[in-house]
Motif scaffolding. Structure first.
Motif, mmCIF file in Angstrom:
data_model
loop_
_atom_site.group_PDB
_atom_site.id
_atom_site.type_symbol
_atom_site.label_atom_id
_atom_site.label_comp_id
_atom_site.label_asym_id
_atom_site.label_seq_id
_atom_site.Cartn_x
_atom_site.Cartn_y
_atom_site.Cartn_z
ATOM 1 N N ALA A 198 0.817 -1.211 0.000
ATOM 2 C CA ALA A 198 0.000 0.000 0.000
ATOM 3 C C ALA A 198 0.847 1.256 0.000
ATOM 4 N N VAL A 199 2.115 1.160 0.362
ATOM 5 C CA VAL A 199 2.937 2.369 0.463
ATOM 6 C C VAL A 199 3.994 2.415 -0.635
ATOM 7 N N GLY A 200 3.805 1.649 -1.709
ATOM 8 C CA GLY A 200 4.732 1.706 -2.825
ATOM 9 C C GLY A 200 4.671 3.046 -3.525
ATOM 10 N N THR A 201 5.601 3.265 -4.435
ATOM 11 C CA THR A 201 5.675 4.566 -5.107
ATOM 12 C C THR A 201 4.426 4.859 -5.930
ATOM 13 N N ASP A 202 3.752 3.817 -6.380
ATOM 14 C CA ASP A 202 2.512 4.018 -7.138
ATOM 15 C C ASP A 202 1.324 3.423 -6.391
ATOM 16 N N GLY A 203 1.432 3.295 -5.073
ATOM 17 C CA GLY A 203 0.321 2.832 -4.268
ATOM 18 C C GLY A 203 -0.617 3.985 -3.939
ATOM 19 N N TRP A 204 -1.807 3.664 -3.526
ATOM 20 C CA TRP A 204 -2.810 4.688 -3.239
ATOM 21 C C TRP A 204 -2.355 5.711 -2.195
ATOM 22 N N PRO A 205 -1.783 5.322 -1.064
ATOM 23 C CA PRO A 205 -1.391 6.339 -0.080
ATOM 24 C C PRO A 205 -0.391 7.350 -0.637
ATOM 25 N N THR A 206 0.656 6.843 -1.297
ATOM 26 C CA THR A 206 1.667 7.746 -1.836
ATOM 27 C C THR A 206 1.090 8.655 -2.916
ATOM 28 N N VAL A 207 0.263 8.096 -3.776
ATOM 29 C CA VAL A 207 -0.330 8.886 -4.856
ATOM 30 C C VAL A 207 -1.279 9.946 -4.308
ATOM 31 N N LEU A 208 -2.080 9.593 -3.303
ATOM 32 C CA LEU A 208 -2.984 10.584 -2.711
ATOM 33 C C LEU A 208 -2.208 11.732 -2.082
ATOM 34 N N ALA A 209 -1.089 11.416 -1.432
ATOM 35 C CA ALA A 209 -0.272 12.481 -0.853
ATOM 36 C C ALA A 209 0.291 13.388 -1.941
ATOM 37 N N THR A 210 0.703 12.800 -3.060
ATOM 38 C CA THR A 210 1.221 13.598 -4.176
ATOM 39 C C THR A 210 0.130 14.492 -4.759
ATOM 40 N N LEU A 211 -1.064 13.939 -4.948
ATOM 41 C CA LEU A 211 -2.163 14.720 -5.500
ATOM 42 C C LEU A 211 -2.589 15.836 -4.554
ATOM 43 N N ALA A 212 -2.477 15.586 -3.237
ATOM 44 C CA ALA A 212 -2.774 16.658 -2.283
ATOM 45 C C ALA A 212 -1.766 17.787 -2.428
ATOM 46 N N GLY A 213 -0.496 17.431 -2.673
ATOM 47 C CA GLY A 213 0.515 18.460 -2.898
ATOM 48 C C GLY A 213 0.276 19.248 -4.165
ATOM 49 N N GLU A 214 -0.377 18.615 -5.167
ATOM 50 C CA GLU A 214 -0.681 19.299 -6.422
ATOM 51 C C GLU A 214 -1.980 20.094 -6.338
ATOM 52 N N GLY A 215 -2.691 19.972 -5.235
ATOM 53 C CA GLY A 215 -3.941 20.713 -5.072
ATOM 54 C C GLY A 215 -5.148 20.041 -5.689
ATOM 55 N N LEU A 216 -5.007 18.814 -6.196
ATOM 56 C CA LEU A 216 -6.144 18.129 -6.796
ATOM 57 C C LEU A 216 -7.056 17.505 -5.738
ATOM 58 N N VAL A 217 -6.509 17.281 -4.551
ATOM 59 C CA VAL A 217 -7.287 16.781 -3.417
ATOM 60 C C VAL A 217 -6.979 17.680 -2.240
ATOM 61 N N GLU A 218 -7.999 18.010 -1.462
ATOM 62 C CA GLU A 218 -7.790 18.874 -0.307
ATOM 63 C C GLU A 218 -6.983 18.129 0.759
ATOM 64 N N ARG A 219 -5.815 18.667 1.101
ATOM 65 C CA ARG A 219 -4.916 18.018 2.050
ATOM 66 C C ARG A 219 -5.568 17.862 3.428
ATOM 67 N N GLY A 220 -6.229 18.916 3.874
ATOM 68 C CA GLY A 220 -6.861 18.860 5.193
ATOM 69 C C GLY A 220 -7.924 17.788 5.280
ATOM 70 N N ALA A 221 -8.656 17.588 4.175
ATOM 71 C CA ALA A 221 -9.695 16.562 4.175
ATOM 72 C C ALA A 221 -9.082 15.175 4.280
ATOM 73 N N LEU A 222 -7.943 14.961 3.599
ATOM 74 C CA LEU A 222 -7.269 13.675 3.712
ATOM 75 C C LEU A 222 -6.741 13.433 5.123
#
Length: 903
Positions: A198-222
């Protein structure tokens, strides 16, 4: 309409969609009636035929429904979908002419259905909401379906090679991603693609953190979603994703400091991985000066009571750093440290005591007085250091309350109760047992007796109600009689065969053949006891098929009086009297089972009443009640823990020598008086350990109920199951032990259970799986509560199993620790005191001996040692020198025993 039904029957999904589009409202209504009949008919088809019509039936029915609620129910039908999901594009095509408001309603109704979890379900719901121009309905099913949809695109779409590439193009990403944490369990697709990483470079947790950094997902909500899910708690596997997201987001110091109460709650009550993460966050905040002393005291008070030693030690290390850094923290923190004096682990207690000693010298006298009562929890090993710290404040002469052993209440015998009075009540019980396959004694015996009673008095009402209640059972559908006969002849299961015979689904020839074939004894006790059950079922099936004139039997004789399967002797006499008055002949198997269940203890006067009945069955019962001895006497194995052919310190030994089992002698079940189904039980049996396919059977309750007056015989027969459970790790092998202890002969009250029961218990305490060890612990405590436990005998059996390498010491330590934690310290110490001399004599010391000594020492400190000298070899083990757990725990036990001063 006929053309549409033909297309559906032929499996032509696209043609069915086109034909539906050409129908008007009246035509669709007419077609829908035919489709419903076809769907009902298809449930009885071969699976290949059903698979062919699933999708065309789904598309045609959805297009013909005019109500959104009914359409959603149709689309959500589990029988109309397969592994690939649903044909959502064709569904959209047949629904294209509907009003947008109607489509929005359908979208929301589909979203709340728990079965709508495939990727195609999400695509249908999403497209319906888009067409209707309404917000996407977000439910647990929709979120799971969205994850499945993303994974499907990632796997099959050549344009996308990575998860992050797929998610960047998801239109509803910002709405759906924060909802991944809402369910009790995370959507399974979060781990599927990465095979658990689940914590691989292309796993959901890592990808969600990256998308939060890009502003595509609200970081606070995650952050809020992940931490709130961790706060709700649950199984470690259910929290793994949320914890991985929290770590991947790499919260800043400000974000962590805003949530100090959350970290404290997680550290106090979370599962070990969550608590460890929260503890690390709090440690960082303390290093940054952003954790108050009050907060540290609060979280420490909780962590120091946890059982995870790693967490407790880490917290003591943190407290030591704070105490060195800030002398003013001594007064608020040392009382928290002192609470660890009562921790179950000796090393933790020692660390807490040394930490207290290091900082107590500068503390005010009032704090010393405050901590002195907590020091009273320390055992003899630490009494000397405690006395140096607290002096006269530590009152060694104080009168402690007398120790009281905490044992569970002895289970009371629960009567089966009155016979089932009404057909509706009987049908409800039968339907539940048939659908679950349960053989639980009380409901099974009540239902079996009820079928005999009501098939004689209310046959028409019973058959009609039973046919409705069992609708959906494959054998009740339009199946060939020969197929049903073959199935039940080879596997009667439970009440199925009796119900099927009553409803005319089993032929007379099959019943006759079943009664003849189910007399095989088999090589193992499981087959023999199953054979008794099957013989009873086939005999009952023959009774319910007969008409009233040929079926004068009013009820079954073998129906137990109590939940253990035991039958009161006086009650059996009354039943035989009723049979005599009605001119009814008992079924041979039913009467044989009744004899094996009847309580023969102190039944001399009942035997006289039975003899006065003037019937052959009354005479047999009278003779049986006067017969002494068990059905199958258990013979001793004649082994001891110092036999030269043993494994352990004497070498591994031959495989045959490693089988510790008990044989049984010829008993009172004779071929002349009992039907063939019972003959195995009366023959002498050698103790062989060959495995059989019954080891995983869930029928152990009926095995015990067949011979409730002879639990030691059953224990001897079922011990091979336990042996393989300890050696090869079969799950559920010890499940029957608590019920075995409950099923006791009335004459055994106050007398220790037999050797077979103690050997079975010894194997159970060393079972591989924790749930089986827990069953054995329950049985141990029940035996002790009944005053039927022989600690010396159990200790001897445990020592023999250790020497034969049939028991791992660390598993025994876990079982002993569990039993002691219930408050049965004296019982556990008595057992361990009997096995310790053998363990201490092994050279080299067996792995896990230190754990056994730790449990024994804890018990001795709690209740005082058992009578007699310390276990042989204990002083030598304590005097070996060094700081290993074995040496330290041996010294601790010796000090508690009074054989040496504590340090």
């Amino acid at each position: 309409m006929n053309e549409l039904l033909t297309a559906v029957r032929d499996g032509r999904t696209r043609d069915a969609a086109l034909l539906v589009a050409d129908l008007d409202r009246a035509g669709r209504k007419e077609a829908l009636a035919g489709l419903k009949l076809l769907r009902k008919e298809a449930r009885g088809w071969d699976w290949r035929e059903r698979a062919k019509v699933r999708h065309p039936l789904l598309v045609a029915g959805a297009g013909c429904h005019t109500g959104a609620a009914a359409c959603a129910t149709w689309i959500g039908g589990q029988d109309l979908r397969d592994w690939s999901g649903i044909p959502h594009k064709l569904l959209l095509k047949v629904l294209a002419d509907r009003d947008p408001v109607w489509l929005g309603d359908l979208s929301h109704r589909l979203a709340v259905r728990p079965t709508a979890t495939s990727g195609t379900d999400f695509q249908l719901v999403q497209e319906l909401a888009r067409i209707a121009r309404c917000p996407l309905p977000v439910t647990a099913s929709v979120v799971e379906a969205w994850v499945a949809s993303v994974n499907a695109v990632r796997l099959h779409d050549r344009k996308h090679q990575t998860l992050i590439g797929v998610l960047r193009e998801e239109a509803d990403l910002g709405v759906l991603a924060p909802r991944l944490f809402d369910g009790i369990e995370p959507p399974p697709g979060l781990y599927w693609y990465d095979r658990g990483d689940a914590v691989g470079t292309d796993g959901w947790p890592t990808v969600l953190a990256t998308l939060a950094g890009e502003g595509l997902v609200e970081r606070g909500a995650l952050i809020d979603g992940a931490l709130n899910r961790l706060l709700r708690g649950g199984r470690p596997g259910d929290l793994r994703f949320s914890l991985a997201v929290a770590r991947a987001l790499e919260l800043t110091a400000d974000e962590e400091a805003e949530r100090v109460p959350d970290w404290i709650a997680m550290a106090a009550d979370g599962v070990a991985p969550v608590a460890g993460h929260a503890q690390g966050v709090l440690t960082r905040l303390d290093t940054l000066g952003r954790l108050t002393t009050s907060d540290l005291a609060d979280v420490s008070a909780s962590i120091l009571f946890r059982t995870e030693k790693k967490l407790v030690r880490a917290q003591l290390v943190l407290l030591g750093k704070v105490l060195r850094r800030d002398p003013a923290s001594v007064e608020p923190l040392l009382p928290v440290v002192a609470e660890a004096f009562g921790h179950e682990d000796m090393d933790i207690r020692e660390r807490a005591l040394k930490l207290t000693a290091r900082h107590l010298t500068t503390a005010p006298a009032s704090l010393r007085e405050e901590l002195a009562p907590a020091a009273a929890q320390l055992g003899p090993m630490h009494r000397e250091l405690a006395r140096e710290l607290f002096g006269d404040l530590l009152d060694d002469e104080r009168q402690a309350p007398p120790y009281e052993e905490a044992l569970p209440p002895v289970p009371a015998l629960r009567p089966l109760g009155a016979a089932v009075a009404t057909v509706s009540e009987l049908v409800e019980e039968v339907a539940a047992l048939v659908k679950t396959g349960s053989l639980e004694t009380t409901p099974f015996e009540r239902a079996l007796d009820g079928l005999i009673r009501h098939s004689r008095s209310d046959r028409t009402a019973l058959t009609e109600a039973l046919r409705d209640a069992l609708a959906g059972q494959w054998w009740l559908e339009d199946q060939p009689r020969s197929q049903v006969d073959r199935w039940f002849t080879s596997n009667p299961r439970g009440l199925d065969v009796v119900a099927a015979a009553l409803l005319g689904r089993v032929s007379a020839d099959a019943v006759k053949d079943g009664r003849a074939r189910r007399t095989a004894t088999g090589r193992c006790a499981h087959a023999a006891l199953d054979g008794v059950l099957y013989a009873r079922l086939w005999e009952a099936a023959s009774l319910v098929r007969a008409d009233r004139r040929a079926h004068p039997v009013p009820f079954l004789l073998a129906t137990p009086t109590w939940h253990t399967g035991a039958l009161d002797a006086a009650e059996l006499v009354e039943r035989l009297r009723t049979y005599r008055d009605l001119g009814a002949l008992p079924g041979p198997v039913d009467f044989g089972q009744a004899l094996l269940r009847v309580n023969r203890s102190g039944a001399d006067h009942v035997a006289e009443e039975a003899a006065l009945l003037g019937t052959a069955e009354g005479d047999r019962l009278a003779a049986w009640l006067r017969t002494a001895g068990p059905v199958a006497p258990v013979l001793p194995h004649g082994l001891d823990s110092d036999h030269p052919t043993r494994g352990g310190r004497h070498g591994r030994g031959a495989p045959g020598a490693r089988r510790v089992l008990l044989p049984t002698a010829e008993g009172s079940v004779t071929a002349a008086e009992f039907p063939r189904a019972f003959h195995w039980l009366g023959h002498a049996r050698h103790a062989h350990g060959n495995p059989c396919h019954h080891e995983f059977s869930a029928r152990s309750e009926h095995w015990l109920a067949a011979l409730p007056q002879d639990p030691d015989s059953v224990a001897a027969w079922l011990t091979p199951t336990l042996m393989y459970g300890a050696e090869e790790g079969m799950r559920g092998s010890a499940r029957f032990l608590p019920r075995l202890v409950e099923a006791r002969d009335g004459s055994a009250e106050g007398r220790p259970a037999g050797e077979a029961t103690h050997l079975a218990l010894a194997y159970g305490l060393g079972a591989r799986h924790p749930e089986d060890r827990l069953s054995a612990v329950d049985a141990l405590l029940l035996l002790a509560a009944q005053d039927r436990l022989d600690p010396a005998l159990l200790g001897r059996e445990l020592a023999i199993l250790v020497d034969h390498q049939l028991l791992k010491i660390n598993r025994l330590a876990d079982s002993a620790r569990t039993a002691a934690s219930t408050g049965a310290y004296r019982t556990v110490l008595a057992v361990l005191s009997s096995v310790l001399p053998t363990l201490l004599a092994h050279e080299p010391a067996p792995r896990g001996l230190g754990e056994i000594l730790a449990v024994a020492a804890e018990c001795a400190e709690r209740c005082g040692p058992v009578a007699g000298e310390p276990a042989a070899g204990l002083a030598a083990a304590a005097g070996r020198g060094g700081t290993s757990q074995l040496v330290r725990q041996a010294g601790r036990l010796l000090a508690a025993w009074g054989g040496a001063p504590g340090r």
